[in-house]
Write a protein that holds these residues in place. Structure first.
Motif, short mmCIF file in Angstrom:
data_model
loop_
_atom_site.label_atom_id
_atom_site.label_comp_id
_atom_site.label_asym_id
_atom_site.label_seq_id
_atom_site.Cartn_x
_atom_site.Cartn_y
_atom_site.Cartn_z
N LYS A 1 0.84 -1.20 0.00
CA LYS A 1 0.00 0.00 0.00
C LYS A 1 0.87 1.25 0.00
O LYS A 1 0.59 2.22 -0.70
N GLU A 2 1.97 1.22 0.77
CA GLU A 2 2.86 2.38 0.87
C GLU A 2 3.52 2.71 -0.47
O GLU A 2 3.61 3.88 -0.86
N GLU B 1 0.90 4.17 -2.86
CA GLU B 1 0.59 5.56 -2.48
C GLU B 1 1.71 6.51 -2.90
O GLU B 1 1.45 7.61 -3.38
N LEU C 1 1.39 7.03 -6.68
CA LEU C 1 0.24 7.87 -7.02
C LEU C 1 0.48 9.33 -6.62
O LEU C 1 0.11 10.25 -7.37
N ASP C 2 1.13 9.57 -5.49
CA ASP C 2 1.46 10.94 -5.09
C ASP C 2 2.45 11.56 -6.07
O ASP C 2 2.31 12.72 -6.47
#
Length: 65
Positions: free
Chosen positions: A5-6, A9, A12-13
């Motif tokens: 997940k990290e 993320e 995507l950031d």
């Protein structure tokens, strides 16, 4: 093959300025698309970018495999 997940993320950031990147989970990994075009796969927290021969040369010049 998994995608944390990290890591997802972070990607995507980082890609937020491009526009709404869509994530589709598949086979334990994920695919990234923008405007209906899939441009990357993520497997084991590594990103694999789709490119053409000219792009390969540019990525290799920057140290990518």
């Amino acid at each position: 093959m998994t995608v944390s997940k990290e890591f997802l993320e972070l990607l995507l950031d980082t890609m937020a300025p491009l526009g709404p990147v869509v994530v589709k989970r598949m086979f334990g990994g994920a695919a990234l698309s923008l405007d209906g075009l899939t441009f990357a796969l993520i497997l084991d927290d590594q990103i694999w970018l789709k490119t053409d021969p000219g792009g390969i040369t540019r990525f290799e010049a920057e140290g990518s495999r």
